[in-house]
Design a protein around this motif. Structure first.
Motif, PDB file in Angstrom:
ATOM      1  N   ILE A 125      69.669 102.934  42.603  1.00 35.98           N
ATOM      2  CA  ILE A 125      69.593 103.118  41.153  1.00 35.98           C
ATOM      3  C   ILE A 125      68.497 104.128  40.799  1.00 35.98           C
ATOM      4  CG2 ILE A 125      68.931 101.965  38.987  1.00 35.98           C
ATOM      5  CD1 ILE A 125      70.377  99.430  40.181  1.00 35.98           C
ATOM      6  N   LEU A 126      67.336 103.986  41.412  1.00 39.15           N
ATOM      7  CA  LEU A 126      66.216 104.881  41.118  1.00 39.15           C
ATOM      8  C   LEU A 126      66.487 106.313  41.577  1.00 39.15           C
ATOM      9  CD1 LEU A 126      63.225 102.526  41.999  1.00 39.15           C
ATOM     10  CD2 LEU A 126      64.010 103.211  39.714  1.00 39.15           C
ATOM     11  N   LYS A 128      69.437 107.743  41.936  1.00 41.58           N
ATOM     12  CA  LYS A 128      70.442 108.297  41.016  1.00 41.58           C
ATOM     13  C   LYS A 128      69.785 108.732  39.707  1.00 41.58           C
ATOM     14  CE  LYS A 128      74.645 105.871  42.436  1.00 41.58           C
ATOM     15  NZ  LYS A 128      75.643 104.851  42.016  1.00 41.58           N
ATOM     16  N   LYS A 129      68.879 107.917  39.226  1.00 40.30           N
ATOM     17  CA  LYS A 129      68.176 108.222  37.967  1.00 40.30           C
ATOM     18  C   LYS A 129      67.374 109.516  38.113  1.00 40.30           C
ATOM     19  CE  LYS A 129      65.576 105.661  34.512  1.00 40.30           C
ATOM     20  NZ  LYS A 129      64.927 104.382  34.216  1.00 40.30           N
ATOM     21  N   THR A 132      69.805 112.603  38.215  1.00 42.46           N
ATOM     22  CA  THR A 132      70.459 112.976  36.959  1.00 42.46           C
ATOM     23  C   THR A 132      69.524 113.720  36.009  1.00 42.46           C
ATOM     24  OG1 THR A 132      70.002 110.820  35.966  1.00 42.46           O
ATOM     25  CG2 THR A 132      72.148 111.103  37.035  1.00 42.46           C
ATOM     26  N   LYS A 133      68.238 113.608  36.217  1.00 49.36           N
ATOM     27  CA  LYS A 133      67.264 114.264  35.331  1.00 49.36           C
ATOM     28  C   LYS A 133      66.781 115.598  35.871  1.00 49.36           C
ATOM     29  CE  LYS A 133      67.204 111.146  32.188  1.00 49.36           C
ATOM     30  NZ  LYS A 133      67.839 111.422  30.932  1.00 49.36           N
TER      31      LYS A 133
END
Length: 134
Positions: A125-126, A128-129, A132-133
């Protein structure tokens, strides 16, 4: 501390592991991601592959050329766009699939052997986060 230090180590160690494991096939860690992308969906053009992997077109062209030379891929003229080529897995490329996935599974196990399931999920999750930024 900067996270880039650890991401760099993960990348380098993973590349070294993949290259060592794939040496018998005649390809390295730089080409494996292109095969993995075609395993997800065969018959893409170079631009689609480059976009999916977020890799520049020059690097994509070189990797495809190497994989074609080694017999893993076949390039065919696109029937709808005569300027473009579709990239397909050859029989050799298809036969390598199980070996490549096995190597990638071993690498994933090595990377996450000290993590429990919750930590693995949180890490994904981290990451991917972060991606995406950027």
């Amino acid at each position: 501390e900067h996270i880039g230090r650890y991401i760099s180590q993960i990348y380098r160690k993973g590349g070294s592991f993949i290259s060592k494991e794939l040496s018998d096939l005649g390809i390295g860690s730089g080409q494996v991601m292109f095969l993995l992308e075609l395993y997800r969906g065969d018959g893409k053009n170079q631009e689609e592959i480059a976009d999916a992997l977020n890799i520049d077109k020059g690097t994509t062209a070189r990797a495809i050329k190497k994989l074609e030379k080694e017999g893993f891929l076949i390039k065919e003229k696109d029937k709808t766009d005569k300027r473009a080529y579709k990239i397909y897995l050859s029989d050799k490329g298809k036969c390598a699939k199980d070996t490549i996935y096995s190597i990638m599974d071993k690498l994933e196990e090595k990377r996450t052997c000290n993590l429990n399931e919750e930590e693995k999920n949180t890490l994904i999750i981290l990451l991917k986060k972060i991606c995406t930024k950027m």
